[in-house]
Write an enzyme that holds these catalytic residues in place. Structure first.
Site, PDB file in Angstrom:
ATOM      1  N   ASP A 172     -10.773   2.257  -3.367  1.00  0.00           N
ATOM      2  CA  ASP A 172     -11.319   2.032  -2.026  1.00  0.00           C
ATOM      3  C   ASP A 172     -12.840   2.091  -2.048  1.00  0.00           C
ATOM      4  OD1 ASP A 172      -9.103   1.453  -0.574  1.00  0.00           O
ATOM      5  OD2 ASP A 172      -8.768   3.480   0.177  1.00  0.00           O
ATOM      6  N   ASP A 215       0.827  -1.200   0.000  1.00  0.00           N
ATOM      7  CA  ASP A 215       0.000   0.000   0.000  1.00  0.00           C
ATOM      8  C   ASP A 215       0.870   1.263   0.000  1.00  0.00           C
ATOM      9  OD1 ASP A 215      -2.319   1.502   0.135  1.00  0.00           O
ATOM     10  OD2 ASP A 215      -3.064   0.589   1.975  1.00  0.00           O
TER      11      ASP A 215
END
Ligand code: DGJ
Length: 727
Positions: free
Chosen positions: A547, A477
């Site tokens: 997301d 990430d």
């Protein structure tokens, strides 16, 4: 032969396209054509040179016809008589900024090029690949530009990159070096870019080209949520099945810039490359600067084929050979299931129920290390929190493996929290400008990876985490953009190199990690899809798309992403309702139908589902596995689509004998009309049976009328249909 050279003319042919240019007067290299295959080699008669007033020339011949401001070029430079936006700007030792690039030599090389340190297209066992190295030289100095065009005949893609080589006695500074230039003799096109924001990535923006400048610049240090490094230029009437469509990718994950300038004569210059704002790269005597690679494709039958060219190309030539044809595991990620609130028991219980339903991999997200119980602390302290996970990663991996699942882990290795032991020990490892405040984003700073010690720390940390247990998957990430891009390890003349050096360091770390752990599958992520690009796909074949896990919104995000990227590259999960980003409640089957068109997985607490829902999840997992080949190796077609109202798409096997169609009705109106979804994927000479109803159709009926989708009661209703060709 993909590359022909005759009488100063170059012709680069793929199966369905031709790209051509020639060495023209005074050694200037003129671009001539890119489009559908043609037979002529010398196109000089098509691009006559018109004598224009108020042009300029560097030649003493005042009456010469050839003025570089008025002709298409292969690679243009700032500082001489081309008044358009140019591809190259270099600063010489005397402070001047100019280059007058003329043909010097060329060479035809079999196969593709290796580009050390940068992601790039490789042969991967396929043939029909040739490279042209074209060398241009600055007429006044010994600065050379080597342009490498690699022609991938079978997939209709040409890849190109450049080296700026300094054979002078002093350093030169490259201030701009586009990877791609394409001069088009008409600007009668639309420009399509994929733009957005966090949780709104890659929405399709389509506008006609207009006189002057248009394009996008990204200054965030990542390819970004805002503008994808993919774009397209297409005929104004181009749709999914008709019209000229050009597609472009920059194989890069950092700052980038795409410019299209339409000049006073209605021609268009397309440039794409590393973002040049603040960029300055010193090339010492004898050295060279290598640009990222760019990819281009052309389709005469619309945007659908343009996308399919890139889908096939990226799968064959950008993905590592290991991931080309391997089925990737069906996963569950605990982020939206537990956020930070988990422990050994919860994760193993999640793995146990997930395994019973057919899920194959458990990914433990953030919250397993240091004191990270929220997003304010501990990035950099990659030491397992044994209060939550007694026995550490080894015991947890064993616990998950015992339930029959593989184990994967989340890391955000490029980051550092102010509240971390790492920051207390090495405050100097933060990317920052001495004497200035450091911008903070999501409570975190960025490690200065230009600093070899910090870079080595990151590499060692990742390796020791991966060595500590049976970890088969890494979610990498990256949750903030670069700011104050200054490195104390570089001198003042070289601070313009920091953004690019940072990216090279990330690529280097990734390269070492995948070499040391060849079986490891990495999923890239950057606050969802903030680093979704072909650069990252070189190291790993899948990226968390967004997301935003709301199925209704994901339709737009995935549709936009599919314009340039293969379906298999898009991480796509079924999440809980009400959805955590929008509050919307979407039926479980619709959530799955949207998520199937990606690297399918779940991101919810299986144990909170009812028995009926669990049974449905089991069927979904079985459906996905059964259709994996078709979805992942088949060809993808975008079909009828009305944003927010209705969407459809399908997958067809390469031989067109099988078709899997998905439709989602997002909105319902009383007494609505039926819809017809045309299926261009069907072969007009075949006859198909629709498995669910036994109804038969000729392929050309599916092409031209399509199937009737009766009006359904209710919102966000989805269904799939499977067609098989009759024997
Ligand atoms: C952003 C990612 O996109 C999410 O999936 C999750 O991993 C969070 N970061 C964790 O901080």
């Amino acid at each position: 032969m993909a590359i022909l050279f005759k009488d100063g003319c170059f012709k680069l042919d793929t199966k369905n396209t031709t790209y051509s240019f020639k060495v023209a007067d005074y050694g200037y290299v003129m671009h001539e054509y890119y489009g559908k295959t043609i037979s002529d080699i010398d196109l000089g008669y098509i691009n006559p040179i018109v004598k224009r007033s108020y042009a300029a020339s560097v030649k003493e011949d005042w009456y010469m016809y050839f003025r570089i401001s008025d002709v298409g070029q292969e690679y243009s430079a700032y500082g001489i008589a081309d008044f358009r936006a140019t591809a190259l700007r270099i600063k010489h030792a005397d402070g001047s900024r100019a280059a007058d690039l003329r043909y010097f030599s060329h060479e035809i090389i079999s196969g593709a090029m290796d580009i050390p340190g940068l992601p790039h297209a490789t042969e991967n066992g396929y043939d029909g690949i040739e490279t042209l190295k074209l060398v241009l030289k600055d007429a006044a100095t010994d600065v050379f530009v080597n342009i490498y065009y690699t022609v991938f005949e079978q997939t209709d893609v040409i890849a190109r990159f450049n080296e700026i080589e300094n054979k002078t006695d002093n350093s030169v500074f490259v201030e701009k070096a586009a990877s791609l230039q394409l001069d088009m003799n008409s600007a009668d096109y639309d420009f399509i870019q994929l733009s957005g924001a966090w949780a709104k990535e890659r929405h399709i923006n389509r506008n006609p080209l207009a006189t002057g400048m248009q394009g996008f610049t990204v200054r965030r240090g990542t390819s970004s949520h805002q503008h994808s490094p993919f774009f397209s230029v297409c005929a104004k009437n181009a749709d999914e099945t008709n019209g000229d469509a050009f597609g472009f990718h920059l194989v890069y994950s950092g700052n980038h810039k795409t410019e299209i300038e339409v000049d006073q004569y209605g021609t268009a210059r397309i440039l794409s490359g590393i973002g040049d704002e603040g960029f300055s790269w010193e090339v010492k005597t004898g050295d060279k600067f290598t640009t990222p690679q760019a990819l281009m494709t052309y389709s005469s039958s619309g945007l659908g084929q343009m996308s399919r060219n890139f889908h096939k190309f990226i799968t064959r030539h950008i993905f590592r050979p290991k991931w080309k044809n391997v089925r990737r595991p069906l996963l569950i990620n605990n982020w939206e299931a537990t956020y930070f609130d988990f422990n050994y028991e919860k994760l193993v219980a999640l793995a146990e129920s997930a395994g019973k339903l057919g899920i194959e991999l458990l990914v433990m997200d953030v919250g397993w290390f240091g004191k990270r119980e929220d997003d304010t602390t501990s990035l950099g302290d990659w030491v397992v929190n044994t209060e939550k996970l007694p026995g550490g990663l080894k015991r947890l991996a064993e616990g998950v493996n015992e339930k029959g699942l593989k184990f994967g882990i989340w890391m955000e290795p490029e980051m550092i929290s102010e509240d971390s032991d790492l920051y207390r020990a090495h405050p100097d490892w933060v990317l920052s400008i001495p004497g200035r405040a450091k911008s903070i984003g999501r409570n975190q700073y960025i490690l200065d990876l230009v600093n070899e010690d910090a870079k080595q720390f990151v590499l060692d940390t990742i390796c020791s985490v991966l060595d500590s247990a049976n970890i088969e998957y890494l979610k990498w990430d990256m949750n903030r953009y670069l700011t104050e891009a200054y490195s104390a390890t570089l001198g003042k003349e070289n601070q313009g190199e920091v953004y690019h050096r940072y990216m090279l360091a990330v690529y280097d770390i990734l390269n070492t990690v995948i070499t040391r752990f060849p079986k490891l599958l990495i999923e890239h992520c950057s606050g969802g899809g903030g680093r979704f690009d072909t650069g990252m796909l070189y190291y790993s074949p899948q990226i968390w798309t967004s997301d935003d896990t709301d199925a209704a919104e994901r339709i737009e995000i995935q549709r936009g992403t599919s314009l340039g990227f293969p379906i298999t590259s898009m991480g796509s999960h079924v999440s809980a309702v009400p959805n955590h980003q929008t509050g919307r409640v979407t039926p479980l089957d619709t959530r799955a139908e949207v998520a199937y068109s990606g690297t399918f997985g779940y991101e919810l607490d299986i144990n909170a589902l009812t028995e009926e829902e669990q049974a449905e999840v089991k069927q979904q997992c079985a459906f996905y596995k059964e259709n994996y080949e078709l979805i992942n190796k088949g060809e993808y077609y975008r079909l009828a689509h009305e944003p927010g109202v209705f969407s459809s798409w399908c997958f067809a096997s390469e031989d067109k004998k099988e078709i899997l169609l998905f439709c989602v009705q997002l909105e319902a109106g009383a007494n609505d009309a039926n819809r017809f979804v045309k299926i261009p994927a069907a072969d007009k000479n075949m006859r198909y049976v629709e498995e669910e109803t036994n109804q038969t159709y000729f392929g050309d009926t599916l092409n031209n009328i399509g199937i009737c989708i009766p009006y359904e009661f209710g919102e966000r209703v989805a269904f799939s249909r499977r067609f098989k060709a009759e024997k």
